[in-house]
Write an enzyme that holds these catalytic residues in place. Sequence first.
Site, short mmCIF file in Angstrom:
data_model
loop_
_atom_site.label_atom_id
_atom_site.label_comp_id
_atom_site.label_asym_id
_atom_site.label_seq_id
_atom_site.Cartn_x
_atom_site.Cartn_y
_atom_site.Cartn_z
N GLU A 112 -63.48 -46.31 -40.59
CA GLU A 112 -62.58 -45.38 -39.92
C GLU A 112 -62.76 -45.44 -38.41
O GLU A 112 -63.87 -45.61 -37.92
CB GLU A 112 -62.92 -43.94 -40.33
CG GLU A 112 -62.66 -43.66 -41.77
CD GLU A 112 -62.94 -42.20 -42.11
OE1 GLU A 112 -63.07 -41.92 -43.30
OE2 GLU A 112 -63.03 -41.37 -41.20
N CYS A 125 -63.33 -43.09 -31.06
CA CYS A 125 -64.52 -42.87 -31.89
C CYS A 125 -64.60 -44.03 -32.87
O CYS A 125 -63.68 -44.24 -33.66
CB CYS A 125 -64.39 -41.54 -32.62
SG CYS A 125 -65.72 -41.29 -33.81
N CYS A 136 -77.90 -38.64 -44.65
CA CYS A 136 -77.87 -37.22 -44.27
C CYS A 136 -77.08 -36.46 -45.35
O CYS A 136 -75.98 -36.88 -45.73
CB CYS A 136 -77.22 -37.05 -42.90
SG CYS A 136 -78.12 -37.94 -41.60
N GLY A 188 -71.66 -44.97 -39.93
CA GLY A 188 -72.81 -45.84 -39.72
C GLY A 188 -73.78 -45.32 -38.70
O GLY A 188 -73.52 -44.34 -37.99
N GLU A 189 -74.95 -45.96 -38.64
CA GLU A 189 -75.98 -45.60 -37.67
C GLU A 189 -75.97 -46.66 -36.57
O GLU A 189 -76.40 -47.80 -36.79
CB GLU A 189 -77.35 -45.52 -38.37
CG GLU A 189 -78.53 -45.43 -37.44
CD GLU A 189 -78.40 -44.37 -36.33
OE1 GLU A 189 -77.92 -43.26 -36.60
OE2 GLU A 189 -78.77 -44.69 -35.19
N SER A 220 -74.36 -42.02 -30.53
CA SER A 220 -74.97 -40.94 -31.31
C SER A 220 -75.89 -41.55 -32.38
O SER A 220 -75.50 -42.44 -33.11
CB SER A 220 -73.85 -40.13 -32.00
OG SER A 220 -74.39 -39.15 -32.84
N SER A 243 -78.91 -36.68 -33.22
CA SER A 243 -78.54 -35.74 -34.28
C SER A 243 -79.78 -35.03 -34.79
O SER A 243 -80.52 -35.56 -35.62
CB SER A 243 -77.86 -36.51 -35.43
OG SER A 243 -76.62 -37.01 -34.98
N LEU A 244 -80.00 -33.83 -34.29
CA LEU A 244 -81.25 -33.12 -34.59
C LEU A 244 -81.13 -32.32 -35.90
O LEU A 244 -81.89 -32.51 -36.83
CB LEU A 244 -81.58 -32.20 -33.41
CG LEU A 244 -83.03 -31.88 -33.20
CD1 LEU A 244 -83.86 -33.14 -32.95
CD2 LEU A 244 -83.19 -30.92 -32.01
N HIS A 245 -80.20 -31.40 -35.93
CA HIS A 245 -79.81 -30.66 -37.13
C HIS A 245 -80.85 -29.69 -37.69
O HIS A 245 -80.54 -28.94 -38.63
CB HIS A 245 -79.35 -31.57 -38.27
CG HIS A 245 -78.31 -32.58 -37.88
ND1 HIS A 245 -77.41 -32.39 -36.87
CD2 HIS A 245 -78.03 -33.81 -38.39
CE1 HIS A 245 -76.62 -33.45 -36.77
NE2 HIS A 245 -76.97 -34.31 -37.67
N ASN A 319 -68.10 -29.62 -41.27
CA ASN A 319 -66.77 -29.85 -41.85
C ASN A 319 -66.93 -30.11 -43.33
O ASN A 319 -67.73 -30.97 -43.71
CB ASN A 319 -66.13 -31.08 -41.22
CG ASN A 319 -65.63 -30.82 -39.82
OD1 ASN A 319 -65.22 -29.71 -39.49
ND2 ASN A 319 -65.68 -31.83 -38.98
N CYS A 362 -65.97 -37.04 -41.25
CA CYS A 362 -66.16 -38.48 -41.11
C CYS A 362 -66.45 -39.16 -42.44
O CYS A 362 -67.30 -38.72 -43.19
CB CYS A 362 -67.34 -38.70 -40.18
SG CYS A 362 -67.55 -40.40 -39.77
N1 SAH Z 1 -75.40 -41.96 -37.47
C1 SAH Z 1 -75.08 -41.35 -36.22
C2 SAH Z 1 -73.57 -41.16 -36.03
C3 SAH Z 1 -73.04 -40.21 -37.07
S1 SAH Z 1 -71.54 -39.33 -36.82
C4 SAH Z 1 -75.80 -40.01 -36.12
O1 SAH Z 1 -76.42 -39.60 -37.09
O2 SAH Z 1 -75.73 -39.39 -35.06
C5 SAH Z 1 -71.73 -38.28 -35.46
C6 SAH Z 1 -72.15 -36.85 -35.76
O3 SAH Z 1 -71.34 -36.22 -36.76
C7 SAH Z 1 -73.59 -36.77 -36.26
O4 SAH Z 1 -74.26 -35.78 -35.53
C8 SAH Z 1 -73.41 -36.37 -37.70
O5 SAH Z 1 -74.54 -35.70 -38.19
C9 SAH Z 1 -72.17 -35.48 -37.62
N2 SAH Z 1 -71.51 -35.25 -38.92
C10 SAH Z 1 -71.40 -36.09 -39.96
N3 SAH Z 1 -70.76 -35.49 -41.00
C11 SAH Z 1 -70.45 -34.24 -40.60
C12 SAH Z 1 -69.78 -33.13 -41.22
N4 SAH Z 1 -69.34 -33.19 -42.46
N5 SAH Z 1 -69.63 -32.00 -40.50
C13 SAH Z 1 -70.10 -31.92 -39.22
N6 SAH Z 1 -70.72 -32.94 -38.59
C14 SAH Z 1 -70.91 -34.08 -39.26
#
Ligand code: SAH
Length: 389
Positions: A112, A125, A136, A188-189, A220, A243-245, A319, A362
């Site tokens: 995508e 993007c 994740c 992807g990463e 990212s 991406s800390l979370h 999302n 995504c």
């Molecule tokens: N692998 C990279 C890029 C991922 S996409 C990373 O982990 O950063 C970019 C951001 O979107 C990341 O912070 C990811 O955690 C977040 N993301 C992925 N799916 C999501 C969702 N369903 N809702 C909100 N954020 C999401």
Amino acid sequence: MTAMSATLPLIDSTSAAAPARTKRGILDVPTAELRAWLAERGQAPMRVNQIRRQVLANRAVTFEEMSDLPKPLRADLADSFDVFSTRVERHLSASDDTHKLVLRLADGGMIESVLIQDEGRATACVSTQIGCGMGCVFCASGLNGVVRNLTAGEIVEQLVRLRNLTDPNSTNPDRASRLTHIVVMGMGEPLANLDNLLEALAVAGDKNGLGIGARHITISTVGLPAKMHKLAETGKQYHLAVSLHAPTDELRTRIVPTNDKTGLDAILAAADAFFEKTGRQVTYEYVVLGGLNDHPGHAKQLAGLLAGRKAHVNLIPWNDVDGLPYRRPQDGDIQTLIDTLRRAGISVKVRKRKGSEIDAACGQLRRRAETETNHRDTEAQRRPEKTSS
Ligand code: SAH
């Protein structure tokens, strides 16, 4: 990317599926090989740049229209290569001029790419892998693991296809006439495919390429410390988003399984090193999962973790992803996070949602496209009389 909601009308301008590719995309042919191919035909090496400039700068989508090349050469190129190695499997656009493409790669894989247009910016993007290996728990991209890294050409091609959706003659101050920004936040990463990514971004940054400077490019990452150091060592002014979370290892490992091997300390140390080396402030992304990482206690822990760092936090309300058991956060809980971080002197924003209706998070659109394709294939198998010629 992570935008959604369900309000604006949606246009699906997907055209009928084209046959599978047999030729290579020109952006994926290494310079030395293309030079040799040209030499066999008595053509000068400078043709390599001419051909690339046609695709990258002049928006050519066929060899035929590359009018600065001799006609027989154009025909020869068309016999041997395709301009693009991907084809557009789905093209969805929203009334705010956000576009989402599902691209089918030569080997059948799907990725995508999204174009977001706002306030004079046009942001691409892009994806860096087919699928994702990070796992994740809340993310659609990794539900089926990773298939492979994208090539540099496949990454550049996403940029070119999205750029071609901008209006080169735009007089609207809100609509750029070319790409202005890149966020490497698709599937992807990115740091697991760092070499190809850097090669693609070099093309993006070249003034004969897409002319997008490093400061307008955000990478990212889930947080791969060794690769973060390597990125810092390039000395390039890319903007890094981590991406800390979660504010503790215990919670982060539940949400981001790769944390088990890396741990927060090493990630924060690598982010600090990136800041020291490049002078670029790091952004910490925090997907807010209702009831899971959005308690007032988490807000305090996060503030404590980042205090003293010149950091910025992007809160991303989760999302929905079909079939995953998480929920969106309540407004009040988001506000508590914002207030707690601000009180600790940390700058914080809640990510704006663009492209509303075309999303689902995504990786979801690709999953839907795959399901539909499988469905079509199954239907075709059920009706063999329609497929035999
Ligand atoms: N692998 C990279 C890029 C991922 S996409 C990373 O982990 O950063 C970019 C951001 O979107 C990341 O912070 C990811 O955690 C977040 N993301 C992925 N799916 C999501 C969702 N369903 N809702 C909100 N954020 C999401």
